[in-house]
Design a protein around this motif. Structure first.
Motif, PDB file in Angstrom:
ATOM      1  N   SER A  15      -4.535   0.402  -5.002  1.00 12.20           N
ATOM      2  CA  SER A  15      -5.396  -0.789  -4.978  1.00 12.20           C
ATOM      3  C   SER A  15      -4.871  -1.858  -5.931  1.00 12.20           C
ATOM      4  O   SER A  15      -4.843  -3.046  -5.596  1.00 12.20           O
ATOM      5  N   ARG A  16      -4.457  -1.438  -7.118  1.00  9.63           N
ATOM      6  CA  ARG A  16      -3.908  -2.397  -8.070  1.00  9.63           C
ATOM      7  C   ARG A  16      -2.665  -3.070  -7.509  1.00  9.63           C
ATOM      8  O   ARG A  16      -2.477  -4.284  -7.653  1.00  9.63           O
TER       9      ARG A  16
ATOM     10  N   MET B 284      -5.909   6.088  -5.089  1.00 16.04           N
ATOM     11  CA  MET B 284      -6.698   4.918  -4.729  1.00 16.04           C
ATOM     12  C   MET B 284      -6.578   3.818  -5.772  1.00 16.04           C
ATOM     13  O   MET B 284      -6.366   2.643  -5.444  1.00 16.04           O
ATOM     14  N   LYS B 285      -6.707   4.172  -7.045  1.00 19.47           N
ATOM     15  CA  LYS B 285      -6.626   3.172  -8.104  1.00 19.47           C
ATOM     16  C   LYS B 285      -5.243   2.536  -8.161  1.00 19.47           C
ATOM     17  O   LYS B 285      -5.109   1.308  -8.259  1.00 19.47           O
TER      18      LYS B 285
ATOM     19  N   ILE C 191      -3.772  -5.502  -4.489  1.00 18.72           N
ATOM     20  CA  ILE C 191      -4.521  -6.683  -4.959  1.00 18.72           C
ATOM     21  C   ILE C 191      -3.608  -7.616  -5.754  1.00 18.72           C
ATOM     22  O   ILE C 191      -3.607  -8.833  -5.546  1.00 18.72           O
TER      23      ILE C 191
ATOM     24  N   MET D 177       0.831  -1.201   0.000  1.00 20.67           N
ATOM     25  CA  MET D 177       0.000   0.000   0.000  1.00 20.67           C
ATOM     26  C   MET D 177       0.869   1.255   0.000  1.00 20.67           C
ATOM     27  O   MET D 177       0.610   2.213  -0.742  1.00 20.67           O
TER      28      MET D 177
END
Length: 212
Positions: free
Chosen positions: A185-186, A181-182, A189, A166
């Protein structure tokens, strides 16, 4: 009237273009640093979790992680060195073709100097990639080094890896001026998927009777 407008436009600050140029100039370093750190973190964490899925011994996990750290750092350095060198050769050839067409008989040394201004040194890029990979890879090693209980050690590696992913994602997004955020997050994940797949497949193979 039109002359005055053109003159005033020429005197206007070039901040948007300059900003875009600055980001493109540091794009290679940003890519090498962020990808190197992410690769180091995910690769070493995945190796440690894979070994940890079939072995309780802390030494086995740490040795696997350390070997992955060294191998990955060397691989990143060599790959970045070759990549930057190849890109510089392409740029040099293109600049040479352009100068030959516009001004035949130009000196090759001038062409090479122009190409080197556009690209980072292959050696510097290799060192940066190796260091970035090592920074990411050290995180799960340090997190697991002082935890003797097997299940807690696995849980700590996963949690620490997720938090570090993160952080790397946010840093990369801020430096690259992309949506935080995008981007983060990628990164999280994708990294968690890699760790989970490695853990699951290794445990599956180990449970089928493969002796390690």
């Amino acid at each position: 009237m039109s002359i005055h407008v053109n003159g005033s436009a020429a005197n206007q600050p070039q901040s948007p273009e300059d900003t875009e140029f600055d980001y493109s100039q540091r794009a290679q370093w940003l890519r090498a640093a962020v990808l190197g750190a992410n690769d180091g973190l995910v690769s070493v964490s995945s190796l440690m979790m894979g070994v940890g899925s079939v072995k309780d011994d802390i030494k086995a996990m740490l040795l696997a992680g350390f070997a992955g750290l060294i191998a990955g750092a060397c691989s990143m350095a060599i790959g970045e060195f070759v990549s930057v060198y190849a890109q510089r050769d392409i740029e040099t050839a293109q600049i040479k073709r352009e100068k030959m067409l516009s001004q035949p008989g130009n000196d090759d040394q001038e062409v090479i100097e122009r190409s080197e201004v556009k690209l980072p040194s292959p050696g510097q890029a290799a060192i940066a990639s190796a260091l970035a990979f090592s920074v990411g890879g050290v995180v799960p090693l340090v997190a697991a080094a002082f935890i003797n209980e097997h299940k807690k050690r696995l849980a700590v590696v996963v949690v620490v890896a997720g938090l570090a992913l993160m952080v790397f994602g946010v840093v990369g997004a801020v430096l690259g001026k992309t949506p935080v955020m995008k981007s983060s997050s990628r990164v999280v994940i994708g990294g968690m998927m890699a760790i989970g797949i490695t853990f699951g497949l290794t445990k599956l193979i180990g449970s089928d009777g493969l002796q390690i």
